[in-house]
Design a protein around this motif. Structure first.
Motif, mmCIF file in Angstrom:
data_model
loop_
_atom_site.group_PDB
_atom_site.id
_atom_site.type_symbol
_atom_site.label_atom_id
_atom_site.label_comp_id
_atom_site.label_asym_id
_atom_site.label_seq_id
_atom_site.Cartn_x
_atom_site.Cartn_y
_atom_site.Cartn_z
ATOM 1 N N VAL A 1 0.943 -1.175 -0.146
ATOM 2 C CA VAL A 1 0.036 -0.044 0.004
ATOM 3 C C VAL A 1 0.855 1.314 0.098
ATOM 4 N N ARG A 2 0.318 2.526 -0.494
ATOM 5 C CA ARG A 2 1.104 3.485 -0.427
ATOM 6 C C ARG A 2 0.382 4.400 0.403
ATOM 7 N N LYS A 3 1.099 5.049 1.357
ATOM 8 C CA LYS A 3 0.582 5.975 2.401
ATOM 9 C C LYS A 3 1.074 7.281 2.389
ATOM 10 N N ALA A 4 0.606 8.502 2.584
ATOM 11 C CA ALA A 4 1.220 9.668 2.704
ATOM 12 C C ALA A 4 2.346 9.594 3.836
ATOM 13 N N HIS A 5 3.518 10.436 3.682
ATOM 14 C CA HIS A 5 4.441 10.474 4.770
ATOM 15 C C HIS A 5 3.757 11.477 5.887
#
Length: 145
Positions: free
Chosen positions: A84-88
């Motif tokens: 998954v891609r998550k915001a920093h």
């Protein structure tokens, strides 16, 4: 070094063929176990098993791949539920890549197949010779960077 060039005896040819065979073997092992995983996806997962929550840029750098290739690979892996891609948390312009629970649960099985592939490739190779081979390959990579 010889003056006459023979493709079958060249370092590049032997490295390419060995790499191709290892890649094909790993892909075959994944397929035989019913895992829809490729060696390129395994490289990303393996780096995330080492340290979860890396940027796409970090993953490209440590896997020595170009950004567009890694971006496509990551997009595909997200669609397949592997990552998954998550915001920093402090910089919303940066995304971090994380393993999914499914991928975390599969680590042992995926790793076992990678180790099996290495063992097959290293069959009847003396441990010291293998160590020297790995050192030489590291040196080649340094020389050509």
């Amino acid at each position: 070094m010889k003056n006459k060039y023979l493709l079958e005896e060249s370092l590049g040819y032997k490295l390419f063929q060995a790499s191709r065979l290892m890649t094909n073997t790993l892909n075959r092992h994944f397929k035989e176990q019913g895992f829809l995983l490729t060696h390129e996806q395994w490289q990303i997962l393996s780096r995330l098993y080492e340290k979860d929550g890396q940027t796409q840029h970090e993953l490209a750098r440590i896997n020595e791949k170009d950004q567009p290739s890694v971006s496509r690979l990551i997009d595909n892996m997200i669609k397949r539920g592997l990552i998954v891609r998550k915001a920093h948390p402090s910089d919303k312009r940066i995304n971090l890549i994380y393993l999914t629970e499914c991928s975390k649960q599969m680590e042992e099985e995926y790793t076992a197949l990678a180790i099996q592939t290495i063992q097959e490739a290293a069959f009847e190779i003396d441990e010291k010779e293998l160590e020297i081979c790995l050192q030489v390959l590291d040196r080649i990579r340094v020389n050509l960077k």
